[in-house]
Motif scaffolding. Structure first.
Motif, mmCIF file in Angstrom:
data_model
loop_
_atom_site.group_PDB
_atom_site.id
_atom_site.type_symbol
_atom_site.label_atom_id
_atom_site.label_comp_id
_atom_site.label_asym_id
_atom_site.label_seq_id
_atom_site.Cartn_x
_atom_site.Cartn_y
_atom_site.Cartn_z
ATOM 1 N N ARG A 53 0.838 -1.204 0.000
ATOM 2 C CA ARG A 53 0.000 0.000 0.000
ATOM 3 C C ARG A 53 0.865 1.243 0.000
ATOM 4 N NH1 ARG A 53 -2.651 0.116 5.127
ATOM 5 N NH2 ARG A 53 -1.016 1.550 5.713
ATOM 6 N N ASP A 54 1.910 1.229 0.820
ATOM 7 C CA ASP A 54 2.812 2.383 0.876
ATOM 8 C C ASP A 54 3.524 2.581 -0.463
ATOM 9 O OD1 ASP A 54 2.038 2.795 3.456
ATOM 10 O OD2 ASP A 54 3.865 1.951 4.381
ATOM 11 N N ARG A 79 2.334 1.760 -3.434
ATOM 12 C CA ARG A 79 1.347 2.341 -4.368
ATOM 13 C C ARG A 79 1.157 3.822 -4.078
ATOM 14 N NH1 ARG A 79 -1.598 -2.351 -3.020
ATOM 15 N NH2 ARG A 79 -2.997 -1.071 -1.787
ATOM 16 N N TYR A 80 1.099 4.163 -2.824
ATOM 17 C CA TYR A 80 0.935 5.565 -2.442
ATOM 18 C C TYR A 80 2.138 6.393 -2.926
ATOM 19 C CZ TYR A 80 0.322 9.667 0.505
ATOM 20 O OH TYR A 80 0.191 10.955 0.960
ATOM 21 N N ALA A 88 4.095 5.659 -5.374
ATOM 22 C CA ALA A 88 4.072 5.718 -6.847
ATOM 23 C C ALA A 88 3.112 6.813 -7.298
ATOM 24 C CB ALA A 88 3.671 4.360 -7.417
ATOM 25 N N ARG A 89 1.949 6.898 -6.664
ATOM 26 C CA ARG A 89 0.993 7.952 -7.013
ATOM 27 C C ARG A 89 1.598 9.333 -6.723
ATOM 28 N NH1 ARG A 89 -3.128 4.878 -4.467
ATOM 29 N NH2 ARG A 89 -3.156 6.333 -2.753
ATOM 30 N N LYS A 90 2.284 9.441 -5.613
ATOM 31 C CA LYS A 90 2.920 10.716 -5.240
ATOM 32 C C LYS A 90 3.998 11.089 -6.278
ATOM 33 C CE LYS A 90 2.294 12.818 -1.276
ATOM 34 N NZ LYS A 90 1.766 14.153 -1.221
ATOM 35 N N LYS A 118 4.092 10.317 -9.430
ATOM 36 C CA LYS A 118 3.479 10.712 -10.708
ATOM 37 C C LYS A 118 3.156 12.194 -10.700
ATOM 38 C CE LYS A 118 1.059 6.730 -12.573
ATOM 39 N NZ LYS A 118 -0.260 6.161 -12.811
ATOM 40 N N ARG A 119 2.770 12.752 -9.646
ATOM 41 C CA ARG A 119 2.319 14.147 -9.574
ATOM 42 C C ARG A 119 3.401 15.113 -9.681
ATOM 43 N NH1 ARG A 119 -2.095 14.106 -4.717
ATOM 44 N NH2 ARG A 119 -3.410 12.607 -5.676
#
Length: 109
Positions: free
Chosen positions: A98-99, A101-102, A104-106, A108-109
Motif C-alpha cells: 500500500r505504501d 502504491r501511495y 508511486a501515485r505521489k 506521478k504528480r
C-alpha cells in the motif's frame, strides 16, 4: 414337657464345650509341611512382585500420557504462534504494498 430357659451355668457350660471342641479340632490338624509353606511363600512373593511391576507399568503409562498431552499442547501453541506470525508478516507485506502504491501515485504528480 414345657420349654425351660437355660441358666447362666448351662450357657457357660455349652460355651466351654464348644471352645474345647474347637481346640481339639485345631490340634487334630496335621502340621504344615515346610516345603509346602516355602512354596506358598514363593508364590506369594511372585504375586506381589507381579503386582508391583503392574503398578509401575501403569504409573509409567500415566506419566507417558501426561507427557504426550503436554507435547501436544506445546505443538498446538507453536502452531498458533506460527499462524500469528504469518498473519503479522502478511499485514506488514500488505502495508508495504500500500505504501509503495501511495509513493508511486505521489511520484506521478
Amino acid at each position: 414337657m414345657a420349654y425351660k430357659e437355660p441358666t447362666f451355668q448351662d450357657r457357660a457350660a455349652l460355651a466351654a464345650q464348644a471352645k474345647q471342641k474347637a481346640i481339639e479340632k485345631l490340634k487334630a490338624k496335621p502340621p504344615v509341611d515346610p516345603a509346602v509353606a516355602a512354596a506358598r511363600a514363593a508364590a506369594r512373593e511372585a504375586k506381589e512382585a507381579a503386582l508391583v511391576k503392574k503398578r509401575e507399568e501403569k504409573a509409567a503409562a500415566i506419566e507417558q500420557a501426561r507427557l504426550d498431552k503436554i507435547a501436544k499442547a506445546e505443538a498446538a501453541a507453536a502452531a498458533i504462534e506460527a499462524e500469528k506470525q504469518r498473519l503479522i508478516d502478511a499485514d506488514i507485506a500488505a502495508k508495504a504494498a500500500r505504501d509503495a502504491r501511495y509513493a508511486a501515485r505521489k511520484a506521478k504528480r
